[in-house]
Design a protein around this motif. Sequence first.
Motif, PDB file in Angstrom:
ATOM      1  N   PRO A 176      93.379 103.735  80.666  1.00 18.71           N
ATOM      2  CA  PRO A 176      92.935 103.883  82.063  1.00 18.71           C
ATOM      3  C   PRO A 176      92.839 105.327  82.543  1.00 18.71           C
ATOM      4  CG  PRO A 176      95.183 103.008  81.938  1.00 18.71           C
ATOM      5  CD  PRO A 176      94.639 102.959  80.551  1.00 18.71           C
ATOM      6  N   GLY A 177      93.585 106.222  81.936  1.00 15.60           N
ATOM      7  CA  GLY A 177      93.532 107.619  82.369  1.00 15.60           C
ATOM      8  C   GLY A 177      92.569 108.468  81.585  1.00 15.60           C
ATOM      9  N   ALA A 178      91.901 107.875  80.607  1.00 11.98           N
ATOM     10  CA  ALA A 178      91.036 108.651  79.715  1.00 11.98           C
ATOM     11  C   ALA A 178      89.654 108.869  80.321  1.00 11.98           C
ATOM     12  CB  ALA A 178      90.905 107.950  78.367  1.00 11.98           C
ATOM     13  N   ASP A 179      89.042 109.985  79.959  1.00 11.20           N
ATOM     14  CA  ASP A 179      87.674 110.309  80.387  1.00 11.20           C
ATOM     15  C   ASP A 179      86.733 109.852  79.267  1.00 11.20           C
ATOM     16  OD1 ASP A 179      85.291 111.357  81.215  1.00 11.20           O
ATOM     17  OD2 ASP A 179      85.965 113.445  81.316  1.00 11.20           O
ATOM     18  N   ILE A 180      86.204 108.629  79.397  1.00 12.38           N
ATOM     19  CA  ILE A 180      85.367 108.027  78.361  1.00 12.38           C
ATOM     20  C   ILE A 180      83.974 107.779  78.917  1.00 12.38           C
ATOM     21  CG2 ILE A 180      85.082 106.077  76.784  1.00 12.38           C
ATOM     22  CD1 ILE A 180      88.116 105.597  77.046  1.00 12.38           C
ATOM     23  N   THR A 181      82.974 108.321  78.262  1.00 15.15           N
ATOM     24  CA  THR A 181      81.583 108.111  78.653  1.00 15.15           C
ATOM     25  C   THR A 181      80.868 107.373  77.522  1.00 15.15           C
ATOM     26  OG1 THR A 181      81.536 110.142  79.952  1.00 15.15           O
ATOM     27  CG2 THR A 181      79.409 109.208  79.305  1.00 15.15           C
ATOM     28  N   VAL A 182      80.227 106.256  77.848  1.00 11.88           N
ATOM     29  CA  VAL A 182      79.438 105.507  76.875  1.00 11.88           C
ATOM     30  C   VAL A 182      77.978 105.584  77.294  1.00 11.88           C
ATOM     31  CG1 VAL A 182      79.015 103.282  75.787  1.00 11.88           C
ATOM     32  CG2 VAL A 182      81.361 103.954  76.338  1.00 11.88           C
ATOM     33  N   LEU A 183      77.146 106.159  76.456  1.00 15.48           N
ATOM     34  CA  LEU A 183      75.727 106.338  76.743  1.00 15.48           C
ATOM     35  C   LEU A 183      74.915 105.278  76.013  1.00 15.48           C
ATOM     36  CD1 LEU A 183      75.502 110.218  76.309  1.00 15.48           C
ATOM     37  CD2 LEU A 183      75.893 108.942  78.415  1.00 15.48           C
ATOM     38  N   ASN A 184      74.076 104.566  76.733  1.00 12.97           N
ATOM     39  CA  ASN A 184      73.221 103.540  76.119  1.00 12.97           C
ATOM     40  C   ASN A 184      71.886 104.173  75.757  1.00 12.97           C
ATOM     41  OD1 ASN A 184      71.517 101.332  75.521  1.00 12.97           O
ATOM     42  ND2 ASN A 184      72.711  99.995  76.864  1.00 12.97           N
ATOM     43  N   ARG A 185      71.628 104.271  74.456  1.00 12.78           N
ATOM     44  CA  ARG A 185      70.393 104.865  73.955  1.00 12.78           C
ATOM     45  C   ARG A 185      69.592 103.823  73.154  1.00 12.78           C
ATOM     46  NH1 ARG A 185      71.370 108.133  77.406  1.00 12.78           N
ATOM     47  NH2 ARG A 185      71.793 110.360  77.106  1.00 12.78           N
ATOM     48  N   GLY A 186      69.537 102.610  73.685  1.00 15.90           N
ATOM     49  CA  GLY A 186      68.767 101.551  73.049  1.00 15.90           C
ATOM     50  C   GLY A 186      67.365 101.479  73.608  1.00 15.90           C
ATOM     51  N   VAL A 187      66.363 101.332  72.730  1.00 12.53           N
ATOM     52  CA  VAL A 187      64.962 101.166  73.133  1.00 12.53           C
ATOM     53  C   VAL A 187      64.393  99.982  72.373  1.00 12.53           C
ATOM     54  CG1 VAL A 187      62.669 102.191  73.185  1.00 12.53           C
ATOM     55  CG2 VAL A 187      64.674 103.626  73.620  1.00 12.53           C
ATOM     56  N   GLY A 188      63.925  98.975  73.111  1.00 10.73           N
ATOM     57  CA  GLY A 188      63.444  97.752  72.499  1.00 10.73           C
ATOM     58  C   GLY A 188      62.278  97.963  71.549  1.00 10.73           C
ATOM     59  N   GLY A 189      62.283  97.217  70.444  1.00  9.62           N
ATOM     60  CA  GLY A 189      61.183  97.230  69.495  1.00  9.62           C
ATOM     61  C   GLY A 189      61.260  98.306  68.433  1.00  9.62           C
ATOM     62  N   GLU A 190      62.210  99.223  68.552  1.00  9.25           N
ATOM     63  CA  GLU A 190      62.281 100.331  67.601  1.00  9.25           C
ATOM     64  C   GLU A 190      63.065  99.978  66.340  1.00  9.25           C
ATOM     65  OE1 GLU A 190      61.877 104.320  70.372  1.00  9.25           O
ATOM     66  OE2 GLU A 190      63.753 103.951  69.291  1.00  9.25           O
ATOM     67  N   ASP A 191      62.804 100.741  65.299  1.00  9.84           N
ATOM     68  CA  ASP A 191      63.673 100.754  64.132  1.00  9.84           C
ATOM     69  C   ASP A 191      63.730 102.187  63.610  1.00  9.84           C
ATOM     70  OD1 ASP A 191      64.913  99.850  61.379  1.00  9.84           O
ATOM     71  OD2 ASP A 191      65.015  98.145  62.735  1.00  9.84           O
ATOM     72  N   ALA A 192      64.166 102.357  62.377  1.00 11.13           N
ATOM     73  CA  ALA A 192      64.450 103.698  61.870  1.00 11.13           C
ATOM     74  C   ALA A 192      63.321 104.708  62.064  1.00 11.13           C
ATOM     75  CB  ALA A 192      64.864 103.620  60.403  1.00 11.13           C
ATOM     76  N   PRO A 193      62.040 104.363  61.820  1.00 11.62           N
ATOM     77  CA  PRO A 193      60.989 105.378  61.991  1.00 11.62           C
ATOM     78  C   PRO A 193      60.934 105.957  63.403  1.00 11.62           C
ATOM     79  CG  PRO A 193      60.140 103.508  60.749  1.00 11.62           C
ATOM     80  CD  PRO A 193      61.487 103.100  61.267  1.00 11.62           C
ATOM     81  N   GLU A 194      61.012 105.088  64.419  1.00  9.58           N
ATOM     82  CA  GLU A 194      60.973 105.568  65.801  1.00  9.58           C
ATOM     83  C   GLU A 194      62.288 106.242  66.196  1.00  9.58           C
ATOM     84  OE1 GLU A 194      58.208 102.299  65.061  1.00  9.58           O
ATOM     85  OE2 GLU A 194      60.396 102.342  64.940  1.00  9.58           O
ATOM     86  N   MET A 195      63.397 105.700  65.735  1.00 13.81           N
ATOM     87  CA  MET A 195      64.697 106.266  66.092  1.00 13.81           C
ATOM     88  C   MET A 195      64.873 107.670  65.527  1.00 13.81           C
ATOM     89  SD  MET A 195      67.176 102.946  65.633  1.00 13.81           S
ATOM     90  CE  MET A 195      66.685 101.348  66.270  1.00 13.81           C
ATOM     91  N   MET A 232      65.735 106.459  55.420  1.00 14.49           N
ATOM     92  CA  MET A 232      65.681 107.126  56.719  1.00 14.49           C
ATOM     93  C   MET A 232      67.031 107.079  57.424  1.00 14.49           C
ATOM     94  SD  MET A 232      61.938 106.233  58.366  1.00 14.49           S
ATOM     95  CE  MET A 232      61.712 104.614  57.634  1.00 14.49           C
ATOM     96  N   VAL A 233      67.718 105.925  57.321  1.00 20.81           N
ATOM     97  CA  VAL A 233      69.038 105.808  57.939  1.00 20.81           C
ATOM     98  C   VAL A 233      70.016 106.787  57.292  1.00 20.81           C
ATOM     99  CG1 VAL A 233      71.028 104.281  58.241  1.00 20.81           C
ATOM    100  CG2 VAL A 233      68.717 103.418  58.683  1.00 20.81           C
ATOM    101  N   GLU A 234      69.952 106.920  55.983  1.00 13.84           N
ATOM    102  CA  GLU A 234      70.845 107.861  55.306  1.00 13.84           C
ATOM    103  C   GLU A 234      70.599 109.296  55.788  1.00 13.84           C
ATOM    104  OE1 GLU A 234      72.338 109.110  50.798  1.00 13.84           O
ATOM    105  OE2 GLU A 234      70.733 107.629  51.051  1.00 13.84           O
ATOM    106  N   ASP A 235      69.332 109.663  55.947  1.00 12.70           N
ATOM    107  CA  ASP A 235      69.017 110.995  56.471  1.00 12.70           C
ATOM    108  C   ASP A 235      69.555 111.164  57.893  1.00 12.70           C
ATOM    109  OD1 ASP A 235      67.688 111.521  54.116  1.00 12.70           O
ATOM    110  OD2 ASP A 235      65.679 111.166  54.940  1.00 12.70           O
ATOM    111  N   GLY A 236      69.422 110.125  58.709  1.00 18.46           N
ATOM    112  CA  GLY A 236      69.941 110.192  60.068  1.00 18.46           C
ATOM    113  C   GLY A 236      71.451 110.286  60.108  1.00 18.46           C
TER     114      GLY A 236
END
Length: 351
Positions: A176-195, A232-236
């Motif tokens: 409860p005292g921690a400074d935690i930020t969760v960023l949502n970087r999801g984009v529908g329809g994408e896979d590794a090439p677009e990501m 591509m995932v390995e490169d990422g």
Amino acid sequence: MSFDRPFSAMTSLAAPVVAALVLLAPALMLPTRVQAAQQSALSDSAKSDIAGSDDSKSEGVKAPGSQTTGAGNAGNIASVDQANPAQPRSITSRAIDKVKAVAKSAGDIFSRVPCLSPKGGVKSMGSLPHVAGKLAAGQPVVIVAFGSSSTAGYGSSSPEFTYPNRLAAQLHRKYPGADITVLNRGVGGEDAPEMMKRIQTSVIDAKPDLVIWQVGTNAVLRNLDPAETAKMVEDGVARIQAAGADLVLVDPQYSPKVYERAESASRMVKLLNKVAELRHVGIFPRFEVMREWHDEQALPIDSFVIADGLHMNDWGYACFAQLLGDDIIMSVGQIKLGVNVPSSVQKYRPM
């Protein structure tokens, strides 16, 4: 990993789960109830307040804002109440109360169907030394959820019930005292090439301590070569590691649309596991976990997948987030106990 149990097996479970479906009905009807409550009774301005964060036009995906805390919807509803303090139980206020009641019901969704750890145990995500060390030390933490529509939250009844928001809420309850930020970087329809085209701006530039990368499903649905996707995932992964972040890969979901391409899905799951092993990063076995829900816990597919046969519903996202959060919390506990397991060590243990 065996893929010898098609979804047709679900029909044999129908009789034993009729009673369970009756109990599940309120949870499964949640998106419809929320939508009806919002659309049938609210004025245009009230609708805008309640659905303010649902402005994504990509793939029809509900994409919450960059920082997710799991409480945005409640705040918007409260602002509507304050804007009309003198209205005596108007249609608008009654509709808002109904939405609040539905949201509260969804908050205790596990009281109807508990989120259980897989019976046989699954491969650990491994240690998360960077994010766990910062949480244990009380330092600010940034987590990036990177992926496609199931990261953005398609199928959830509101932004509050996407998996990144559920994960953020769980971590805030635990620390409860921690400074935690969760960023949502999801984009529908994408896979590794677009990501890969946006990995710098969407992920690395945020200077994350942990990246949760959900990938592979759309590659299966689009008949992309699993081997090319894995490369591509390995490169990422290498780029994210070079930036100093912990990383967890999330493989495709176990759902009818994915299983229609069982051979491709099987190769994708195996290759992502191989990438995780070679690069010494964690992997959350979503396919295995969801198959456990169906095969071992006897949950009907429509209790965790929406009618499109692909995306998870509120319960599915909630249980996914819960199990993922449990592994993060366990890694923090190891750090606090002085058990700093290197991320290169892939242990086996129950989740």
